[in-house]
Write a protein that holds these residues in place. Structure first.
Motif, mmCIF file in Angstrom:
data_model
loop_
_atom_site.group_PDB
_atom_site.id
_atom_site.type_symbol
_atom_site.label_atom_id
_atom_site.label_comp_id
_atom_site.label_asym_id
_atom_site.label_seq_id
_atom_site.Cartn_x
_atom_site.Cartn_y
_atom_site.Cartn_z
ATOM 1 N N GLY A 438 -9.866 -6.667 6.566
ATOM 2 C CA GLY A 438 -8.717 -5.806 6.332
ATOM 3 C C GLY A 438 -9.133 -4.339 6.416
ATOM 4 N N ASP A 439 -8.158 -3.457 6.471
ATOM 5 C CA ASP A 439 -8.484 -2.038 6.621
ATOM 6 C C ASP A 439 -9.242 -1.504 5.413
ATOM 7 O OD1 ASP A 439 -5.622 -2.635 5.857
ATOM 8 O OD2 ASP A 439 -5.713 -0.572 5.136
ATOM 9 N N PHE A 440 -8.949 -2.041 4.228
ATOM 10 C CA PHE A 440 -9.631 -1.568 3.020
ATOM 11 C C PHE A 440 -10.989 -2.256 2.871
ATOM 12 C CE2 PHE A 440 -10.028 -1.028 -1.676
ATOM 13 C CZ PHE A 440 -9.913 0.352 -1.719
ATOM 14 N N GLY A 441 -11.018 -3.557 3.054
ATOM 15 C CA GLY A 441 -12.270 -4.311 2.914
ATOM 16 C C GLY A 441 -13.331 -3.848 3.897
ATOM 17 N N ILE A 463 -10.086 -5.417 12.795
ATOM 18 C CA ILE A 463 -9.525 -4.910 11.532
ATOM 19 C C ILE A 463 -8.041 -5.236 11.492
ATOM 20 C CG2 ILE A 463 -9.127 -2.891 10.072
ATOM 21 C CD1 ILE A 463 -11.473 -1.543 11.465
ATOM 22 N N TRP A 464 -7.654 -6.045 10.509
ATOM 23 C CA TRP A 464 -6.233 -6.310 10.274
ATOM 24 C C TRP A 464 -5.689 -5.133 9.473
ATOM 25 C CZ3 TRP A 464 -2.459 -8.834 12.261
ATOM 26 C CH2 TRP A 464 -1.278 -9.017 11.541
ATOM 27 N N ASN A 465 -5.038 -4.216 10.181
ATOM 28 C CA ASN A 465 -4.711 -2.921 9.579
ATOM 29 C C ASN A 465 -3.241 -2.875 9.165
ATOM 30 O OD1 ASN A 465 -4.419 -0.303 8.814
ATOM 31 N ND2 ASN A 465 -5.274 0.584 10.684
ATOM 32 N N ASN A 466 -3.009 -3.088 7.881
ATOM 33 C CA ASN A 466 -1.646 -2.930 7.359
ATOM 34 C C ASN A 466 -1.529 -1.649 6.522
ATOM 35 O OD1 ASN A 466 -3.086 -3.701 5.132
ATOM 36 N ND2 ASN A 466 -2.167 -5.733 4.967
ATOM 37 N N SER A 467 -2.505 -0.779 6.662
ATOM 38 C CA SER A 467 -2.511 0.531 5.972
ATOM 39 C C SER A 467 -2.285 0.388 4.475
ATOM 40 C CB SER A 467 -1.433 1.459 6.571
ATOM 41 O OG SER A 467 -1.649 1.624 7.933
ATOM 42 N N ALA A 468 -2.822 -0.651 3.899
ATOM 43 C CA ALA A 468 -2.609 -0.877 2.464
ATOM 44 C C ALA A 468 -3.603 -1.902 1.929
ATOM 45 C CB ALA A 468 -1.192 -1.405 2.228
ATOM 46 N N LEU A 469 -3.713 -1.965 0.618
ATOM 47 C CA LEU A 469 -4.342 -3.094 -0.045
ATOM 48 C C LEU A 469 -3.230 -4.143 -0.137
ATOM 49 C CD1 LEU A 469 -5.747 -0.359 -1.060
ATOM 50 C CD2 LEU A 469 -6.571 -1.697 -2.977
ATOM 51 N N GLY A 470 -2.951 -4.742 1.022
ATOM 52 C CA GLY A 470 -1.708 -5.491 1.206
ATOM 53 C C GLY A 470 -1.473 -6.572 0.159
ATOM 54 N N GLN A 471 -2.505 -7.367 -0.104
ATOM 55 C CA GLN A 471 -2.312 -8.485 -1.041
ATOM 56 C C GLN A 471 -1.992 -7.969 -2.437
ATOM 57 O OE1 GLN A 471 -2.109 -11.737 -0.291
ATOM 58 N NE2 GLN A 471 -1.458 -11.956 -2.431
HETATM 59 MG MG LIG Z 1 -4.933 -3.852 4.275
#
Ligand SMILES: [Mg+2]
Ligand SMILES: Cc1ncc(C[n+]2csc(CCOP(=O)(O)OP(=O)(O)O)c2C)c(N)n1
Length: 536
Positions: A438-441, A463-471
Motif C-alpha cells: 500500500g502507499d503507506f506501508g 504500490i496500491w495507492n489509495n492515498s490513505a491508510l485505507g483499511q
Molecule cells: Mg493506502
C-alpha cells in the motif's frame, strides 16, 4: 589455524548451509566482518536492520534455505526485532547474529555504547531460541543448536549474541559440519487409528490446511478426494492444492459462507494450522460443532484453546500418508463421487457466494490482481504487504502451487513486502518476484529501494495507492469515529523511484498495469509502479 571468534563463526556458517548475510556493520560487530570478504558468504548491505530481517524472511520463505543477519548490539537488535517477530509468527527460520558489549560490562549499567539493560532477555522474548556465546566453544555449540532448531519441528528465528571481547579472541578450533538431517516427531499409530475411525464414519468432514501442510500437497489431495470433502486453507497454506481443483475452497477462512460451512461439518481435520485470529480476520475463534482432529508438529498447538478430540503430533505429510493408507479406496475412482462436497456443490459455488458481497472497491482490487496475474509467468511470486488489495488477494489471487503468494499473516507488519521480496529475489534470481504494498506501508521500508537498486535485482514494486491508510479509514468510518490520522501526504512515488536510480511509472487502469509490470519483469533493476485506479 588461528583467527578470531568472528572469523570462526563465519567459517561455521559457510560450512553449514548459510550463503547470504543481510546486515549493517558497526563498531561493535566489526570482527564479524573481518573474515566475511574472504568467505563464500554473500553480504548484502541493507539500509535498516528491519530490512535485513524481512529480507532474510523472504529469502527463507521462497527458497526454503535460511539466511543470516548481522546486527550490532543494542539498536541493531531492537531495529530487527519487528521483522523477527513477524518471522516467528509465520514459522520462518532465520539466524540473527548480534554483537554485545564486553562481558565485564554486561548487567552493570556503566553506560557503554549500545547498552541495553538486558539484551539477551530482550531477544529471548521474540526469538524461538536465544543464546549468548562466551567462548569459541559456545559459538560452535549454540550455533549447532540454532541451526538444528530450523529442522526440528516448527521453525522459528534463532539468535546468537557474541560479546565484543569474545568476538576478538583468537581460536584454533576447526570449523565443522553439523548434523543436518531433519528431526520430526513420528505420529503415534494409535492416534492415526483413532483419526481414521472418525474419518470413516464422518458424514460432513472438512479439511483445513495451513502453512504446516505446505509440503504435503499430494497426500492432502488424495485425502480430500477420498473423503469427497471441502478443503479450506489459511493464507500460509495457499496453493497446497491447486485453487482450480473443485475441492479447494481456497484461502477463504475469513469469509462468512465458509465459516458457516465449517461450523456445519461433523468433523474438521486441521492440518498444520493455528486457525488463529489472523487466519480468520477477525473472529477470534472458529465455531466448531463437530469433532476436531489436529495434526501439528507443534505440541503447543495441540493443546491450545481448540479442544481436539484426536491430537496427532507429527509432520503433516507423514501423518496424512498414514491416514490415507488406512482409508478405503478413492471415491473419485468411481464416476460420481457421493460425498458431502459433491452434495453441497464445489468450490465455484462458494466462491460466487463470497464474491456476491464484493464492493466496488473490491472489484477494482480484483481487476488489479487479475492484471498482476496476467503479467507474471506461471510460477511468478507475489510478496504482499498489509494493504487492502492484499487482504483480498489472500483469497482472490489464484494460485496453483504453494510458494506463489506470501503475506505477513501472523504479526501483520507494515513494510514487509519490499524487503521480503528483495530477499526472495536474491535467493532465487531466476524466479519472477514482485512486491505489492500500500502507499503507506511502502514508506515504512522504502529505504530498501536503495538496496534493490544497489543489488541490481529485477524487482517490480507495485504500490496500491489509495492515498490513505485505507483499511484504518474504513474501520474508523464503520466504528463511527471521526477520521483522524488516516490521510497522509505521499511523495511522488515515480519521482522518488527516479531519485533512487530505479524506474518508475504510474498506471491508471488494468491493461497498463499488466504491460508495465511485464516490462518491469524484464528489466535489470527495480521498478516502482504506482497504481492509481479510480476505485482504489
Ligand atoms: Mg493506502
Ligand atoms: C508496523 C505497523 N504499524 C501499524 C499497523 C496498523 N495498520 C494496518 S493497515 C494500516 C494502513 C496501511 O495503509 P496502506 O499501506 O496505504 O494500505 P491500505 O489499507 O490503504 O490499502 C495500518 C496503519 C500495522 N499493521 N503495522
Amino acid at each position: 589455524m588461528s583467527r578470531n571468534v568472528g572469523g570462526y563463526l563465519v567459517e561455521l556458517l559457510a560450512m553449514n548451509g548459510i550463503d547470504t548475510v543481510f546486515g549493517i556493520p558497526g563498531v561493535h560487530n566489526l570482527e564479524l566482518y573481518r573474515g566475511l570478504t574472504a568467505s563464500s558468504l554473500r553480504h548484502v548491505l541493507v539500509r535498516h536492520e528491519q530490512g535485513a530481517g524481512f529480507a532474510a524472511d523472504g529469502y527463507a520463505r521462497l527458497s526454503g534455505r535460511p539466511a543470516a543477519a548481522f546486527v550490532i548490539s543494542g539498536p541493531g537488535l531492537t531495529n530487527i526485532m519487528t521483522a523477527v517477530a513477524q518471522a516467528y509468527s509465520d514459522s520462518v527460520p532465520l539466524l540473527v547474529v548480534a554483537s554485545a558489549p564486553v562481558r565485564a560490562s554486561i548487567g552493570k549499567q556503566w553506560g557503554v555504547l549500545h547498552e541495553l539493560s538486558d539484551q539477551l532477555a530482550l531477544a529471548a522474548g521474540v526469538f524461538g531460541i536465544a543464546r549468548r556465546a562466551e567462548s569459541a566453544e559456545d559459538v560452535r555449540d549454540h550455533l549447532r543448536l540454532c541451526l538444528a532448531s530450523f529442522r526440528t519441528g516448527r521453525p522459528r528465528p534463532a539468535y546468537l549474541e557474541i560479546p565484543l571481547d569474545v568476538l576478538a579472541q583468537a581460536t584454533t578450533l576447526e570449523a565443522q559440519r553439523f548434523e543436518a538431517a531433519p528431526l520430526l516427531p513420528q505420529a503415534d499409530p494409535a492416534h492415526i487409528d483413532a483419526a481414521v475411525r472418525l474419518l470413516k464414519v464422518a458424514e460432513r468432514p472438512l479439511v483445513i490446511a495451513g502453512g504446516g501442510a505446505r509440503h504435503a500437497g499430494p497426500p492432502l489431495q488424495r485425502l480430500v478426494e477420498t473423503l469427497d470433502c471441502p478443503l479450506v486453507t489459511s493464507t500460509a497454506g495457499k496453493g497446497v492444492l491447486a485453487e482450480s481443483h473443485p475441492a479447494n475452497f481456497g484461502a477463504s477462512l475469513p469469509y462468512r459462507p465458509i465459516q458457516q460451512l465449517i461450523s456445519e461439518a461433523d468433523l474438521v481435520l486441521a492440518v498444520g494450522t493455528e486457525m488463529g485470529e489472523t487466519d480468520l480476520f477477525f473472529v477470534p475463534k472458529l465455531a466448531l460443532s463437530g469433532l476436531l482432529v489436529r495434526i501439528d508438529v507443534d505440541p503447543v498447538k495441540l493443546s491450545d484453546h481448540y479442544a481436539a478430540d484426536v491430537r496427532i503430533w507429527s509432520d503433516a505429510r507423514e501423518a496424512l500418508q498414514a491416514i490415507n493408507q488406512a482409508l478405503p479406496g478413492r471415491a473419485t475412482d468411481s464416476a460420481a463421487p457421493t460425498g458431502w462436497r459433491t452434495a453441497i456443490g464445489g468450490a465455484a459455488k462458494f466462491r460466487s457466494l463470497i464474491d456476491a458481497d464484493f464492493t466496488a472497491t473490491a472489484h477494482a482490487q480484483s481487476s488489479a490482481l487479475r492484471a498482476i496475474k496476467a503479467a507474471l509467468p506461471w510460477d511468478g511470486v507475489v510478496f504482499s504487504d498489509m494493504t487492502q488489495i492484499a487482504y483480498l488477494g489472500n483469497y482472490a489471487y489464484p494460485v496453483e502451487h504453494t510458494g506463489q503468494w506470501f503475506h505477513p499473516s501472523g504479526y501483520g507488519t507494515l513494510g514487509y513486502a519490499l524487503p521480503a521480496a528483495l530477499g526472495a529475489k536474491l535467493s532465487s534470481p531466476a524466479r519472477a518476484v514482485i512486491a505489492l504494498a500500500g502507499d503507506f506501508g511502502f514508506q515504512f521500508t522504502v529505504t530498501e529501494l536503495m538496496t534493490a537498486v544497489e543489488t541490481g535485482v529485477g524487482l517490480p514494486i507495485v504500490i496500491w495507492n489509495n492515498s490513505a491508510l485505507g483499511q484504518i479509514r474504513d474501520d474508523m468510518v464503520a466504528a463511527g469515529i471521526p477520521q483522524l490520522g488516516v490521510v497522509g501526504r505521499n511523495p511522488d512515488f515515480v519521482a522518488l523511484a527516479h531519485a533512487c536510480g530505479a524506474a518508475g511509472h504510474r498506471v491508471h487502469e488494468p491493461a497498463a498495469l499488466t504491460a508495465t509490470l511485464g516490462a518491469a519483469l524484464n528489466r535489470t533493476g527495480p521498478t516502482v509502479i504506482d497504481v492509481a485506479f479510480s476505485e482504489s
